[in-house]
Design a protein around this motif. Sequence first.
Motif, PDB file in Angstrom:
ATOM      1  N   ASN A 275     128.560  50.562  43.879  1.00 56.02           N
ATOM      2  CA  ASN A 275     127.860  49.819  44.925  1.00 56.02           C
ATOM      3  C   ASN A 275     128.480  50.031  46.300  1.00 56.02           C
ATOM      4  OD1 ASN A 275     125.657  48.523  43.612  1.00 56.02           O
ATOM      5  ND2 ASN A 275     127.079  47.122  42.611  1.00 56.02           N
ATOM      6  N   THR A 276     129.795  50.189  46.347  1.00 59.14           N
ATOM      7  CA  THR A 276     130.446  50.485  47.626  1.00 59.14           C
ATOM      8  C   THR A 276     129.981  51.839  48.141  1.00 59.14           C
ATOM      9  OG1 THR A 276     132.398  49.221  46.925  1.00 59.14           O
ATOM     10  CG2 THR A 276     132.665  50.695  48.817  1.00 59.14           C
ATOM     11  N   ALA A 277     129.933  52.817  47.253  1.00 63.38           N
ATOM     12  CA  ALA A 277     129.490  54.165  47.632  1.00 63.38           C
ATOM     13  C   ALA A 277     128.041  54.160  48.094  1.00 63.38           C
ATOM     14  CB  ALA A 277     129.671  55.112  46.459  1.00 63.38           C
ATOM     15  N   LYS A 278     127.197  53.423  47.388  1.00 66.77           N
ATOM     16  CA  LYS A 278     125.777  53.348  47.759  1.00 66.77           C
ATOM     17  C   LYS A 278     125.610  52.710  49.135  1.00 66.77           C
ATOM     18  CE  LYS A 278     123.095  52.337  44.376  1.00 66.77           C
ATOM     19  NZ  LYS A 278     122.353  51.588  43.311  1.00 66.77           N
ATOM     20  N   LEU A 279     126.358  51.636  49.392  1.00 66.13           N
ATOM     21  CA  LEU A 279     126.280  50.978  50.692  1.00 66.13           C
ATOM     22  C   LEU A 279     126.737  51.915  51.809  1.00 66.13           C
ATOM     23  CD1 LEU A 279     125.867  48.577  52.547  1.00 66.13           C
ATOM     24  CD2 LEU A 279     128.090  47.676  51.794  1.00 66.13           C
ATOM     25  N   LEU A 280     127.807  52.632  51.581  1.00 67.02           N
ATOM     26  CA  LEU A 280     128.301  53.585  52.579  1.00 67.02           C
ATOM     27  C   LEU A 280     127.263  54.663  52.868  1.00 67.02           C
ATOM     28  CD1 LEU A 280     131.982  54.015  51.328  1.00 67.02           C
ATOM     29  CD2 LEU A 280     131.313  53.187  53.597  1.00 67.02           C
ATOM     30  N   ALA A 281     126.660  55.203  51.823  1.00 64.73           N
ATOM     31  CA  ALA A 281     125.686  56.283  52.003  1.00 64.73           C
ATOM     32  C   ALA A 281     124.478  55.814  52.807  1.00 64.73           C
ATOM     33  CB  ALA A 281     125.251  56.821  50.642  1.00 64.73           C
ATOM     34  N   PHE A 282     123.937  54.643  52.459  1.00 61.08           N
ATOM     35  CA  PHE A 282     122.771  54.139  53.194  1.00 61.08           C
ATOM     36  C   PHE A 282     123.149  53.745  54.623  1.00 61.08           C
ATOM     37  CE2 PHE A 282     120.835  53.377  48.900  1.00 61.08           C
ATOM     38  CZ  PHE A 282     119.700  54.145  49.106  1.00 61.08           C
ATOM     39  N   PHE A 283     124.353  53.245  54.822  1.00 61.92           N
ATOM     40  CA  PHE A 283     124.796  52.914  56.173  1.00 61.92           C
ATOM     41  C   PHE A 283     124.899  54.174  57.025  1.00 61.92           C
ATOM     42  CE2 PHE A 283     128.241  52.551  59.289  1.00 61.92           C
ATOM     43  CZ  PHE A 283     127.754  51.500  60.067  1.00 61.92           C
ATOM     44  N   VAL A 284     125.539  55.203  56.485  1.00 59.62           N
ATOM     45  CA  VAL A 284     125.680  56.457  57.237  1.00 59.62           C
ATOM     46  C   VAL A 284     124.310  57.027  57.584  1.00 59.62           C
ATOM     47  CG1 VAL A 284     126.405  58.878  57.029  1.00 59.62           C
ATOM     48  CG2 VAL A 284     127.978  57.046  56.359  1.00 59.62           C
ATOM     49  N   SER A 285     123.390  56.996  56.639  1.00 56.52           N
ATOM     50  CA  SER A 285     122.060  57.560  56.902  1.00 56.52           C
ATOM     51  C   SER A 285     121.279  56.740  57.924  1.00 56.52           C
ATOM     52  CB  SER A 285     121.265  57.676  55.596  1.00 56.52           C
ATOM     53  OG  SER A 285     120.939  56.394  55.081  1.00 56.52           O
ATOM     54  N   SER A 286     121.711  55.496  58.156  1.00 60.20           N
ATOM     55  CA  SER A 286     121.006  54.638  59.124  1.00 60.20           C
ATOM     56  C   SER A 286     121.482  54.861  60.553  1.00 60.20           C
ATOM     57  CB  SER A 286     121.206  53.159  58.750  1.00 60.20           C
ATOM     58  OG  SER A 286     122.516  52.711  59.084  1.00 60.20           O
ATOM     59  N   ILE A 287     122.561  55.596  60.740  1.00 59.77           N
ATOM     60  CA  ILE A 287     123.094  55.861  62.076  1.00 59.77           C
ATOM     61  C   ILE A 287     122.381  57.072  62.655  1.00 59.77           C
ATOM     62  CG2 ILE A 287     125.164  56.361  63.434  1.00 59.77           C
ATOM     63  CD1 ILE A 287     125.167  53.635  62.018  1.00 59.77           C
ATOM     64  N   THR A 288     121.747  56.892  63.798  1.00 60.69           N
ATOM     65  CA  THR A 288     120.946  57.971  64.389  1.00 60.69           C
ATOM     66  C   THR A 288     121.348  58.212  65.841  1.00 60.69           C
ATOM     67  OG1 THR A 288     119.202  56.515  65.230  1.00 60.69           O
ATOM     68  CG2 THR A 288     119.004  57.271  62.938  1.00 60.69           C
ATOM     69  N   ASN A 289     120.838  59.309  66.370  1.00 58.37           N
ATOM     70  CA  ASN A 289     121.057  59.621  67.788  1.00 58.37           C
ATOM     71  C   ASN A 289     120.503  58.520  68.691  1.00 58.37           C
ATOM     72  OD1 ASN A 289     122.114  62.587  67.891  1.00 58.37           O
ATOM     73  ND2 ASN A 289     120.427  62.664  66.418  1.00 58.37           N
ATOM     74  N   GLU A 290     119.452  57.859  68.254  1.00 62.29           N
ATOM     75  CA  GLU A 290     118.796  56.841  69.074  1.00 62.29           C
ATOM     76  C   GLU A 290     119.513  55.486  69.030  1.00 62.29           C
ATOM     77  OE1 GLU A 290     114.706  56.466  68.113  1.00 62.29           O
ATOM     78  OE2 GLU A 290     114.166  58.492  68.769  1.00 62.29           O
ATOM     79  N   ASN A 291     120.054  55.094  67.869  1.00 61.98           N
ATOM     80  CA  ASN A 291     120.561  53.719  67.758  1.00 61.98           C
ATOM     81  C   ASN A 291     122.076  53.576  67.905  1.00 61.98           C
ATOM     82  OD1 ASN A 291     121.712  54.463  65.290  1.00 61.98           O
ATOM     83  ND2 ASN A 291     120.242  53.337  64.039  1.00 61.98           N
ATOM     84  N   LEU A 292     122.814  54.690  67.936  1.00 60.51           N
ATOM     85  CA  LEU A 292     124.277  54.587  67.956  1.00 60.51           C
ATOM     86  C   LEU A 292     124.783  53.808  69.158  1.00 60.51           C
ATOM     87  CD1 LEU A 292     127.048  55.328  66.786  1.00 60.51           C
ATOM     88  CD2 LEU A 292     126.980  57.404  68.197  1.00 60.51           C
ATOM     89  N   GLU A 293     124.310  54.141  70.340  1.00 61.69           N
ATOM     90  CA  GLU A 293     124.818  53.490  71.551  1.00 61.69           C
ATOM     91  C   GLU A 293     124.618  51.977  71.509  1.00 61.69           C
ATOM     92  OE1 GLU A 293     124.363  53.725  76.442  1.00 61.69           O
ATOM     93  OE2 GLU A 293     123.275  55.140  75.145  1.00 61.69           O
ATOM     94  N   GLY A 294     123.443  51.554  71.034  1.00 65.14           N
ATOM     95  CA  GLY A 294     123.169  50.123  70.933  1.00 65.14           C
ATOM     96  C   GLY A 294     124.062  49.429  69.929  1.00 65.14           C
ATOM     97  N   LEU A 295     124.360  50.101  68.827  1.00 65.52           N
ATOM     98  CA  LEU A 295     125.212  49.507  67.795  1.00 65.52           C
ATOM     99  C   LEU A 295     126.642  49.311  68.280  1.00 65.52           C
ATOM    100  CD1 LEU A 295     124.025  51.509  64.645  1.00 65.52           C
ATOM    101  CD2 LEU A 295     123.645  49.077  65.101  1.00 65.52           C
ATOM    102  N   LEU A 296     127.085  50.178  69.158  1.00 68.08           N
ATOM    103  CA  LEU A 296     128.473  50.127  69.604  1.00 68.08           C
ATOM    104  C   LEU A 296     128.686  49.191  70.788  1.00 68.08           C
ATOM    105  CD1 LEU A 296     129.581  53.865  69.293  1.00 68.08           C
ATOM    106  CD2 LEU A 296     129.731  52.013  67.613  1.00 68.08           C
ATOM    107  N   CYS A 297     127.612  48.646  71.337  1.00 69.45           N
ATOM    108  CA  CYS A 297     127.744  47.710  72.464  1.00 69.45           C
ATOM    109  C   CYS A 297     128.267  46.365  71.971  1.00 69.45           C
ATOM    110  CB  CYS A 297     126.384  47.495  73.138  1.00 69.45           C
ATOM    111  SG  CYS A 297     125.835  48.913  74.106  1.00 69.45           S
ATOM    112  N   TYR A 298     129.119  45.764  72.767  1.00 68.95           N
ATOM    113  CA  TYR A 298     129.613  44.413  72.446  1.00 68.95           C
ATOM    114  C   TYR A 298     128.689  43.381  73.079  1.00 68.95           C
ATOM    115  CZ  TYR A 298     134.018  45.844  70.338  1.00 68.95           C
ATOM    116  OH  TYR A 298     134.973  46.355  69.489  1.00 68.95           O
TER     117      TYR A 298
END
Length: 351
Positions: free
Chosen positions: A328-351
């Motif tokens: 389950n840890t591996a599955k969560l990591l894989a789906f999380f990595v696949s959810s990171i895109t060129n479009e959403n990264l900057e927004g995710l890293l904002c505080y």
Amino acid sequence: MSTNDFLETLCNTHSISGNEFNLKEIIISTFKNYTDNIFTDDLGNIIALKKGYNNEKNIKVMLAAHMDEIGLIVKYIEENGFIRFTSIGGIDPRTILGQEVIVHGKKDLFGVIGSKPPHLQEKDEIDKAIKMEDMIIDVGLNKEQLVNLVNIGDVISIKRNFKVLQGNRVTARALDDKAGVATIYECIKELSKLYHECDVYFVATVQEEVGLRGAFTSTYRINPDIGIAIDVGFGSTPELSKAETLDMGKGPGITIGGNIHPGLREKLVNVAKEYNIPFQYEVTPGPTGTDGRAIQITREGIPTLCLSIPLRYMHTSVEVVDTLDIKNTAKLLAFFVSSITNENLEGLLCY
């Protein structure tokens, strides 16, 4: 190779901090079929790269789990052939008395850890834990024979092989953090079925148990946009507080605390909920004591996450994990990595 077989091979191969080289070929040969490039850096970290698709912004995500384990080291050889030793990493002396060991000299020597029998102890000694400096290792040789085979500084591992318990549970020494390395392998396989834009660096780090050293140097080299440490957390047992432990078989602990980027943590939780992956919270107000600490404070600072696999009896030779938690840890990591895109990264890293 199945993930369980890989984990068994890792656990049955000693890799005491500073001596992780025994795992090099095992990990490289297992990872290489699923990655685009794999190499070992100057400190001994194994770094495997799986390239993303249409990675216009050169996004880099680093997943790190340490391959080193705690152990012992030869400190002195007595005139009668007994070996004096000390620890590498955090070992509770109460857990090693009476253990079988392997002294890794010019050839491997079987030995046992002994001390003064209770019958001969003084009254003020009986109720006290025996100190490591009062223990000896007996391999059955005199000093003249022993010095031809063993040198000061040779490492010593506890002799304990991987065993399967009931259900999905397994026990071994060094599941901290070879369970994490096995999780990375399972994640690589899961990710090979998914579309992901970011480049993913899978790192088996060295010398975590003696100062997070491999995580510092590998993070500096990779300079990732996101760093994720995969380690173990305290599995629940009857004598431990529920507030300070993780339940076995109920998914990884997602760390909350100053070491963790809040935006990324929220995204990780949302991914777990979206894909019905069980998870728990692990509250760590200060440094996590994992590779995540080193990742976070490298260069100008790296946005960091930490996932903890529930593990019982930490830093003993009978650590226990549930293999369902690894999956389950591996599955969560894989789906999380696949959810990171060129479009959403900057927004995710904002505080």
